[in-house]
Structure formats: C-alpha cells, structure tokens
Design a protein around this motif. Structure first.
Motif, PDB file in Angstrom:
ATOM      1  N   ILE A 154       0.853  -1.190  -0.087  1.00 32.65           N
ATOM      2  CA  ILE A 154      -0.232   0.208   0.173  1.00 32.65           C
ATOM      3  C   ILE A 154       1.307   1.067  -0.112  1.00 32.65           C
ATOM      4  CG2 ILE A 154      -1.816   0.964   1.489  1.00 32.65           C
ATOM      5  CD1 ILE A 154      -2.776  -1.365  -0.080  1.00 32.65           C
ATOM      6  N   PRO A 155       0.532   2.193  -0.929  1.00 33.30           N
ATOM      7  CA  PRO A 155       1.494   2.852  -0.731  1.00 33.30           C
ATOM      8  C   PRO A 155       1.523   4.144  -0.102  1.00 33.30           C
ATOM      9  CG  PRO A 155       0.140   3.406  -2.618  1.00 33.30           C
ATOM     10  CD  PRO A 155      -0.235   2.146  -2.444  1.00 33.30           C
ATOM     11  N   LEU A 156       1.362   5.359   0.309  1.00 31.45           N
ATOM     12  CA  LEU A 156       1.243   6.342   0.577  1.00 31.45           C
ATOM     13  C   LEU A 156       0.111   7.034  -0.744  1.00 31.45           C
ATOM     14  CD1 LEU A 156       4.341   8.354   2.304  1.00 31.45           C
ATOM     15  CD2 LEU A 156       2.652   7.037   2.999  1.00 31.45           C
ATOM     16  N   VAL A 157      -0.854   7.572  -0.306  1.00 31.13           N
ATOM     17  CA  VAL A 157      -1.710   8.512  -1.231  1.00 31.13           C
ATOM     18  C   VAL A 157      -2.182   9.707  -0.552  1.00 31.13           C
ATOM     19  CG1 VAL A 157      -4.011   7.841  -2.802  1.00 31.13           C
ATOM     20  CG2 VAL A 157      -2.729   6.603  -1.743  1.00 31.13           C
ATOM     21  N   ALA A 158      -2.472  10.696  -0.951  1.00 30.15           N
ATOM     22  CA  ALA A 158      -2.766  11.749  -0.900  1.00 30.15           C
ATOM     23  C   ALA A 158      -4.095  12.079  -2.076  1.00 30.15           C
ATOM     24  CB  ALA A 158      -1.792  13.157  -1.868  1.00 30.15           C
ATOM     25  N   TYR A 159      -4.579  12.751  -1.110  1.00 28.43           N
ATOM     26  CA  TYR A 159      -6.398  12.970  -1.642  1.00 28.43           C
ATOM     27  C   TYR A 159      -6.475  14.703  -2.262  1.00 28.43           C
ATOM     28  CZ  TYR A 159      -7.439   7.865  -1.709  1.00 28.43           C
ATOM     29  OH  TYR A 159      -7.178   6.940  -1.884  1.00 28.43           O
ATOM     30  N   ARG A 160      -7.195  15.459  -2.221  1.00 32.42           N
ATOM     31  CA  ARG A 160      -7.801  16.292  -2.474  1.00 32.42           C
ATOM     32  C   ARG A 160      -9.416  16.775  -2.785  1.00 32.42           C
ATOM     33  NH1 ARG A 160      -5.273  21.223  -5.191  1.00 32.42           N
ATOM     34  NH2 ARG A 160      -6.641  20.643  -6.936  1.00 32.42           N
ATOM     35  N   TRP A 161      -9.779  17.378  -1.920  1.00 32.27           N
ATOM     36  CA  TRP A 161     -11.342  17.499  -2.749  1.00 32.27           C
ATOM     37  C   TRP A 161     -11.716  18.939  -2.304  1.00 32.27           C
ATOM     38  CZ3 TRP A 161     -10.444  13.507   0.569  1.00 32.27           C
ATOM     39  CH2 TRP A 161     -10.457  12.285  -0.027  1.00 32.27           C
ATOM     40  N   ASN A 162     -12.372  19.540  -2.877  1.00 38.04           N
ATOM     41  CA  ASN A 162     -12.843  21.090  -2.288  1.00 38.04           C
ATOM     42  C   ASN A 162     -14.110  21.032  -1.869  1.00 38.04           C
ATOM     43  OD1 ASN A 162     -14.333  20.563  -4.734  1.00 38.04           O
ATOM     44  ND2 ASN A 162     -14.159  21.763  -6.381  1.00 38.04           N
ATOM     45  N   ARG A 163     -14.543  22.003  -1.361  1.00 41.74           N
ATOM     46  CA  ARG A 163     -15.948  21.916  -0.783  1.00 41.74           C
ATOM     47  C   ARG A 163     -17.124  21.710  -0.811  1.00 41.74           C
ATOM     48  NH1 ARG A 163     -17.481  23.123   4.280  1.00 41.74           N
ATOM     49  NH2 ARG A 163     -15.419  23.504   5.179  1.00 41.74           N
ATOM     50  N   PRO A 164     -16.991  22.058  -1.961  1.00 36.12           N
ATOM     51  CA  PRO A 164     -18.523  21.059  -3.402  1.00 36.12           C
ATOM     52  C   PRO A 164     -18.573  20.162  -2.726  1.00 36.12           C
ATOM     53  CG  PRO A 164     -17.757  23.238  -3.803  1.00 36.12           C
ATOM     54  CD  PRO A 164     -16.277  23.400  -2.698  1.00 36.12           C
ATOM     55  N   ASP A 165     -17.319  19.364  -2.785  1.00 36.09           N
ATOM     56  CA  ASP A 165     -17.133  18.227  -3.315  1.00 36.09           C
ATOM     57  C   ASP A 165     -17.911  17.222  -2.037  1.00 36.09           C
ATOM     58  OD1 ASP A 165     -16.562  17.976  -6.137  1.00 36.09           O
ATOM     59  OD2 ASP A 165     -14.224  18.028  -5.419  1.00 36.09           O
ATOM     60  N   VAL A 166     -16.877  17.318  -0.617  1.00 35.42           N
ATOM     61  CA  VAL A 166     -16.937  17.070   0.995  1.00 35.42           C
ATOM     62  C   VAL A 166     -19.138  17.496   1.347  1.00 35.42           C
ATOM     63  CG1 VAL A 166     -16.882  17.064   2.976  1.00 35.42           C
ATOM     64  CG2 VAL A 166     -14.221  18.299   1.465  1.00 35.42           C
ATOM     65  N   GLU A 167     -19.647  18.527   0.910  1.00 36.94           N
ATOM     66  CA  GLU A 167     -20.499  18.960   1.106  1.00 36.94           C
ATOM     67  C   GLU A 167     -21.989  18.145   0.209  1.00 36.94           C
ATOM     68  OE1 GLU A 167     -21.082  23.077   0.603  1.00 36.94           O
ATOM     69  OE2 GLU A 167     -19.789  23.462   2.223  1.00 36.94           O
ATOM     70  N   THR A 168     -21.301  17.845  -0.321  1.00 38.14           N
ATOM     71  CA  THR A 168     -22.119  16.942  -1.686  1.00 38.14           C
ATOM     72  C   THR A 168     -22.115  15.971  -0.720  1.00 38.14           C
ATOM     73  OG1 THR A 168     -21.684  17.970  -3.771  1.00 38.14           O
ATOM     74  CG2 THR A 168     -22.164  15.750  -3.864  1.00 38.14           C
ATOM     75  N   TYR A 169     -21.064  15.062  -0.940  1.00 40.67           N
ATOM     76  CA  TYR A 169     -21.271  13.531  -0.374  1.00 40.67           C
ATOM     77  C   TYR A 169     -21.675  13.818   0.862  1.00 40.67           C
ATOM     78  CZ  TYR A 169     -18.377   9.704   1.550  1.00 40.67           C
ATOM     79  OH  TYR A 169     -18.267   8.259   2.028  1.00 40.67           O
ATOM     80  N   ALA A 170     -21.395  14.135   1.936  1.00 40.45           N
ATOM     81  CA  ALA A 170     -22.459  14.026   3.461  1.00 40.45           C
ATOM     82  C   ALA A 170     -24.009  14.304   2.909  1.00 40.45           C
ATOM     83  CB  ALA A 170     -22.520  15.645   4.132  1.00 40.45           C
ATOM     84  N   LYS A 171     -24.582  15.396   1.630  1.00 39.31           N
ATOM     85  CA  LYS A 171     -25.862  15.180   1.700  1.00 39.31           C
ATOM     86  C   LYS A 171     -26.065  13.724   0.623  1.00 39.31           C
ATOM     87  CE  LYS A 171     -25.821  20.206   0.842  1.00 39.31           C
ATOM     88  NZ  LYS A 171     -26.208  21.667  -0.356  1.00 39.31           N
ATOM     89  N   CYS A 172     -25.362  12.809  -0.070  1.00 37.45           N
ATOM     90  CA  CYS A 172     -25.001  12.091  -0.215  1.00 37.45           C
ATOM     91  C   CYS A 172     -25.749  10.854   0.496  1.00 37.45           C
ATOM     92  CB  CYS A 172     -24.471  11.447  -1.475  1.00 37.45           C
ATOM     93  SG  CYS A 172     -24.887   9.927  -2.035  1.00 37.45           S
ATOM     94  N   GLY A 173     -24.959  11.056   1.476  1.00 32.12           N
ATOM     95  CA  GLY A 173     -25.091   9.848   2.768  1.00 32.12           C
ATOM     96  C   GLY A 173     -23.626   9.463   2.817  1.00 32.12           C
ATOM     97  N   ILE A 174     -22.708  10.068   4.283  1.00 28.67           N
ATOM     98  CA  ILE A 174     -21.179   9.572   4.081  1.00 28.67           C
ATOM     99  C   ILE A 174     -21.671   7.674   5.178  1.00 28.67           C
ATOM    100  CG2 ILE A 174     -19.245   9.775   5.707  1.00 28.67           C
ATOM    101  CD1 ILE A 174     -19.701  12.352   5.008  1.00 28.67           C
ATOM    102  N   PRO A 175     -21.114   6.699   5.308  1.00 28.90           N
ATOM    103  CA  PRO A 175     -21.460   5.833   6.217  1.00 28.90           C
ATOM    104  C   PRO A 175     -20.031   5.341   6.611  1.00 28.90           C
ATOM    105  CG  PRO A 175     -20.823   5.218   3.665  1.00 28.90           C
ATOM    106  CD  PRO A 175     -20.870   6.378   3.778  1.00 28.90           C
ATOM    107  N   LEU A 176     -20.677   5.614   8.145  1.00 30.37           N
ATOM    108  CA  LEU A 176     -19.664   5.678   9.461  1.00 30.37           C
ATOM    109  C   LEU A 176     -18.783   4.147   9.311  1.00 30.37           C
ATOM    110  CD1 LEU A 176     -21.350   7.567  11.805  1.00 30.37           C
ATOM    111  CD2 LEU A 176     -19.997   8.448  10.065  1.00 30.37           C
ATOM    112  N   SER A 177     -19.317   3.555   9.052  1.00 28.24           N
ATOM    113  CA  SER A 177     -18.555   1.964   8.944  1.00 28.24           C
ATOM    114  C   SER A 177     -17.862   1.912   7.816  1.00 28.24           C
ATOM    115  CB  SER A 177     -19.114   0.776   8.768  1.00 28.24           C
ATOM    116  OG  SER A 177     -20.467   0.609   7.200  1.00 28.24           O
ATOM    117  N   LEU A 178     -16.766   0.728   7.800  1.00 25.54           N
ATOM    118  CA  LEU A 178     -16.255   0.638   6.240  1.00 25.54           C
ATOM    119  C   LEU A 178     -16.550  -0.370   4.610  1.00 25.54           C
ATOM    120  CD1 LEU A 178     -14.218   0.081   8.446  1.00 25.54           C
ATOM    121  CD2 LEU A 178     -12.427  -1.220   7.413  1.00 25.54           C
TER     122      LEU A 178
END
Length: 205
Positions: A154-178
């Motif tokens: 497994i390599p180190l992986v860097a991810y970048r999101w802007n605020r609209p992406d994160v807010e859209t995910y939250a509205k869609c539904g973020i599962p707290l499990s795996l």
C-alpha cells in the motif's frame, strides 16, 4: 511519517481520481521521480488547496511550490476531534490558507483488517468539514496502512477535495462503517489523487 528520516526512496505518481481500496479505473499513470522534481521557486504563486510534505525533502503537493505554509487552524481543530488509538497516527500538515491537511497512518498486522480504525475516523472528519464552513475551502488527506508483519503493497496516497465535493458527499450519505456505497465511490472519483510510491533503501544504497 512524512519526513526524510523514513529511510525510503520516494516518487510521485499522478493518477486519475479513484478509490484506492477498489483500484478501479486507474489508467494513464505518470511517474515523476523525486530527482526530477523542481526545487521551490521564490516566484511561484500558491493556487490554494496545497500541502507541504518532506519525502525526502520539502515539496508541495497539488500545486506550485509554496513560499510559505503553515498548519492551519482548521487542521488543528479537526485533529483534536479524531479518536486517539494506539494503531492510528494523525499528523497535521503545513498547507496553503483555507486548507485542512492531515496525514493518517494505521498500523496493521496479522488478521487485522486494513483501514478498520482509519476509515471510520476519516468519514467523521468529512462530515465535520462539510458542516463547518469556517474550516476552509479545501480538504487534503494523506493515508497509509503500515503493514508491520508482511510485505506492504500500500503506497502513501494523497487525496484533495474542494468544499462542494465534501458537502455533496455529506448530503448524499456518508457511511461511518467500512461500507463503500455509491456516494463514497462517487466522492473518491471526484478527488484529485497523488500516489507517493516508496521503496525501502537497503544497506549500502
């Protein structure tokens, strides 16, 4: 975690956005050896949504070299809310303004499931970022599973999101499990991704 004392050779691999756990649709990989990365330029202008790491020397991810970078208040605010666990290390990263930047490293061995501590904490962080506009406009995470008793693919992986992406995910539904639902798959496909490929340096190299 992200400093020169790791004893590793590191190169950057730029890939299209994809979820590492699924390894879907990752094509057109472009590798940039460390020795060819240009040193920071005093004339370089920050574009926002950038983070600094030192692997094995200071460099800027997701943009031109930053003349100045510091750990942002939003980064420290969210770090304080992350579960303290002996298998999970969380590192605040210097970044451009209005950017939350954190490094997650989970240790795993034996039959422990990779990401079982890290992923739920990441998802809580996504929800908190979406709900608090004072944290900024960009979210950067560097994630790593350190397999301690077997080869570590497994390599180190860097991810970048802007605020609209994160807010859209939250509205869609973020599962707290795996669980990886459709919302999660779409969210990781929206990210800009950099693989920090590493290889341990043998004695005498």
């Amino acid at each position: 975690m992200y400093s020169s004392d790791m004893g590793r050779k590191v190169s950057l691999v730029i890939v299209p956005s994809c979820l590492l756990l699924l390894m879907m649709g990752c094509t057109q990989v472009r590798e940039l050896p460390v020795g060819r990365i240009a040193p920071p330029s005093p004339a370089a202008q920050p574009t926002g949504g950038e983070a600094q790491v030192a692997v094995p020397f200071p460099m800027t991810l997701f943009g031109p070299p930053l003349r100045t970078a510091s750990v942002q208040p939003g980064t420290l605010k969210l770090k304080k809310l992350i579960l303290s666990h002996p298998r999970l290390k969380v590192t605040p990263l210097a970044s451009s303004h209005r950017t939350v930047a954190l490094g997650f490293q989970e240790k795993a061995s034996g039959k422990q499931r990779w990401g079982e501590i890290m992923i739920p904490e990441e998802r809580k962080l996504f929800q908190r970022f979406a709900e608090d506009t004072s944290l900024g406009e960009w979210l950067i995470l560097i994630t790593d599973v350190d397999v301690t008793d077997a080869p570590d693919p497994i390599p180190l992986v860097a991810y970048r999101w802007n605020r609209p992406d994160v807010e859209t995910y939250a509205k869609c539904g973020i599962p707290l499990s795996l669980t990886i639902n459709e919302c999660t798959d779409t969210y990781y496909r929206a990210a800009k991704v950099i693989f920090l490929m590493h290889q341990k340096i043998g004695q005498g190299q």
